[in-house]
Each structure stands twice: as C-alpha cells, then as structure tokens.
Design an enzyme around this catalytic site. Structure first.
Site, PDB file in Angstrom:
ATOM      1  N   LYS A  13      -1.421  -9.605  -1.964  1.00 25.57           N
ATOM      2  CA  LYS A  13      -2.499  -9.780  -2.950  1.00 25.57           C
ATOM      3  C   LYS A  13      -2.256  -8.999  -4.230  1.00 25.57           C
ATOM      4  CE  LYS A  13      -5.763  -6.406  -0.972  1.00 25.57           C
ATOM      5  NZ  LYS A  13      -4.664  -5.547  -0.517  1.00 25.57           N
ATOM      6  N   ARG A  88     -13.367  -1.817  -0.097  1.00 27.24           N
ATOM      7  CA  ARG A  88     -12.682  -1.850   1.198  1.00 27.24           C
ATOM      8  C   ARG A  88     -13.641  -1.521   2.338  1.00 27.24           C
ATOM      9  NH1 ARG A  88      -7.124  -0.796  -0.592  1.00 27.24           N
ATOM     10  NH2 ARG A  88      -5.652  -0.697   1.134  1.00 27.24           N
ATOM     11  N   ARG A 131       8.587  -4.849   2.442  1.00 30.69           N
ATOM     12  CA  ARG A 131       8.113  -3.982   1.354  1.00 30.69           C
ATOM     13  C   ARG A 131       8.576  -2.541   1.578  1.00 30.69           C
ATOM     14  NH1 ARG A 131       1.779  -3.525   0.120  1.00 30.69           N
ATOM     15  NH2 ARG A 131       1.768  -2.077   1.847  1.00 30.69           N
ATOM     16  N   ARG A 137       7.844   3.241   0.620  1.00 29.45           N
ATOM     17  CA  ARG A 137       6.537   3.896   0.507  1.00 29.45           C
ATOM     18  C   ARG A 137       6.293   4.810   1.696  1.00 29.45           C
ATOM     19  NH1 ARG A 137       1.921  -0.204  -1.597  1.00 29.45           N
ATOM     20  NH2 ARG A 137       0.805   0.955  -0.001  1.00 29.45           N
TER      21      ARG A 137
HETATM   22  P1  AMP Z   1      -3.169  -0.051  -1.304  1.00 31.13           P
HETATM   23  O1  AMP Z   1      -2.120   0.238  -2.324  1.00 31.13           O
HETATM   24  O2  AMP Z   1      -4.321  -0.852  -1.847  1.00 31.13           O
HETATM   25  O3  AMP Z   1      -2.627  -0.634  -0.035  1.00 31.13           O
HETATM   26  O4  AMP Z   1      -3.823   1.366  -0.910  1.00 31.13           O
HETATM   27  C1  AMP Z   1      -3.043   2.398  -0.347  1.00 31.13           C
HETATM   28  C2  AMP Z   1      -3.952   3.463   0.271  1.00 31.13           C
HETATM   29  O5  AMP Z   1      -4.817   4.006  -0.742  1.00 31.13           O
HETATM   30  C3  AMP Z   1      -4.904   2.971   1.354  1.00 31.13           C
HETATM   31  O6  AMP Z   1      -4.309   2.903   2.624  1.00 31.13           O
HETATM   32  C4  AMP Z   1      -5.994   4.027   1.297  1.00 31.13           C
HETATM   33  O7  AMP Z   1      -5.594   5.235   1.895  1.00 31.13           O
HETATM   34  C5  AMP Z   1      -6.097   4.279  -0.209  1.00 31.13           C
HETATM   35  N1  AMP Z   1      -7.076   3.357  -0.841  1.00 31.13           N
HETATM   36  C6  AMP Z   1      -6.829   2.403  -1.784  1.00 31.13           C
HETATM   37  N2  AMP Z   1      -7.951   1.748  -2.129  1.00 31.13           N
HETATM   38  C7  AMP Z   1      -8.945   2.318  -1.399  1.00 31.13           C
HETATM   39  C8  AMP Z   1     -10.338   2.078  -1.287  1.00 31.13           C
HETATM   40  N3  AMP Z   1     -10.958   1.118  -2.001  1.00 31.13           N
HETATM   41  N4  AMP Z   1     -11.046   2.863  -0.427  1.00 31.13           N
HETATM   42  C9  AMP Z   1     -10.466   3.834   0.276  1.00 31.13           C
HETATM   43  N5  AMP Z   1      -9.156   4.100   0.253  1.00 31.13           N
HETATM   44  C10 AMP Z   1      -8.390   3.344  -0.586  1.00 31.13           C
END
Ligand code: AMP
Length: 190
Positions: A13, A88, A131, A137
């Site tokens: 996404k 989320r 990825r 990462r």
């Molecule tokens: P992402 O890059 O969106 O997969 O986010 C990586 C990590 O950032 C997640 O696993 C969470 O630990 C944190 N994170 C990102 N967005 C949120 C959110 N809306 N609420 C809480 N934690 C978030």
C-alpha cells in the site's frame, strides 16, 4: 480528497499511496516514515519509538495522533491527502474523525474513501521477505513480521467493518505487479 490506505504489512500500500499521491498532486502521509525520521533524528523520543517498532508493536495512539494532527494542519494538505498506515486502531479512527471535524449529527468518517488492499497470507509473507532483502529493515525479521501481522489482525482489521458501516470502504485486490494494482486503484478512485 482525503483518502485512507488500509492493509496488512507487506501488501504494497505504501508504493501505491506514493504513486496515487503523485498522480493527484496531494501529500502522501506515512506515519511509519514520519516515525522513522524521528528515529533518524537521534532524539530521545526516537529511541523509544525504535524500541516499540523493532518489537512489532504499535506506538501509542496519543503519539501518532499528535504527529498526524500537526502534519495535516500544514497548508499543503488543504486540497486533501493520503493517509498511509494511519489510522491503525479504532481509537485512532475516532480521533481522526474529531481532527477532521466530522463528529456530530452531520458527521461521518470525515474521509472520502478508505482503500483496503487485500492479499492472501502466503503472498504477503513472500512480499515481506522480498522487502526485507531490498531494504534490510530492522523491524522485518521473521519473528517481528509475525508479530506485526498478529497486531494487524487484532487491532487494525476491525477498521474494515468500522469504515464499511460508514459506507466509505472500497476493497482492492492487491495481487499482481505494481502497475496492475495501480490500474485497479485508479479505476476506483479517479
Ligand atoms: P509502517 O511503515 O506503516 O509499516 O509502520 C512501521 C511501524 O511504525 C509499525 O509497525 C508501528 O510500530 C509504527 N506505526 C506506524 N504507524 C502507526 C500507527 N498509526 N499507530 C501506531 N504505530 C504505528
């Protein structure tokens, strides 16, 4: 146009959100990217965020809501934006309604569309390991991936029925390459 992108980690996404933001000339707001910038800044808050992120858990609702609140009040968001990775949790979705001023008798989701990207688990896991190799990462080890999926199923998946009830949910089949998925997305949104 205010759009929310929903979907499991690894569904692609983020890539689609970037492409659509560029096509619509509106900002792409990724809470994951913003939190990674905080970590890169070397701040104390960044260190706390890193510990949470590396364990596969979510950072606190209060923190991300604050981050989103200040980002969407910037002028470049006046004509709309794409939220990628936020909300989320149901608490974050309710806070977003308040931020967008959509609470009350005339209220609703406050967002125009919620795009839910769907992919079977085995395809998700294949994308995640791809990825991991490409980006190395720290939050993408096998154990952390499994935990992130569990957290997604428990805390984020309830948003599907939340937005379905508000009548703004659209499902996108995320199978296929980037271009194919973008075609499907564009036909729904544009
Ligand atoms: P992402 O890059 O969106 O997969 O986010 C990586 C990590 O950032 C997640 O696993 C969470 O630990 C944190 N994170 C990102 N967005 C949120 C959110 N809306 N609420 C809480 N934690 C978030």
């Amino acid at each position: 146009m205010i759009l929310v992108f929903l979907g499991a980690p690894g569904v692609g996404k983020g890539t689609q959100a970037k492409l659509l933001a560029s096509k619509l000339s509106i900002p792409h707001i990724s809470t994951g990217d913003m939190l990674r910038s905080e970590i890169a800044s070397g701040s104390e808050l960044g260190q706390t965020v890193k510990n949470v992120m590396d364990s596969g858990q979510l950072v606190s609702d209060e923190l991300v809501i604050e981050v989103v609140k200040s980002r969407i009040s910037v002028k470049d968001c006046d004509n709309g934006f794409i939220l990628d990775g936020f909300p989320r949790t149901v608490e974050q979705a309710a806070a977003l309604e308040i931020l967008l001023g959509s609470v009350g008798p005339a209220g609703g989701a406050g967002v125009d569309r919620v795009l839910m990207f769907e992919l079977p688990d085995r395809d998700l896991l294949a994308r995640l390991s791809g990825r991991r190799e490409a980006e190395s990462r720290a939050d993408d080890t096998d154990e952390v991936q499994a935990e992130r999926l569990r957290v997604y199923n428990e805390l984020t998946l309830p948003l599907v029925s939340y937005y379905e009830e508000l009548g703004v949910l659209e499902r996108i089949d995320a199978k296929g390459d980037v271009e194919e998925v973008f075609q499907k997305l564009s036909s729904v949104v544009c």
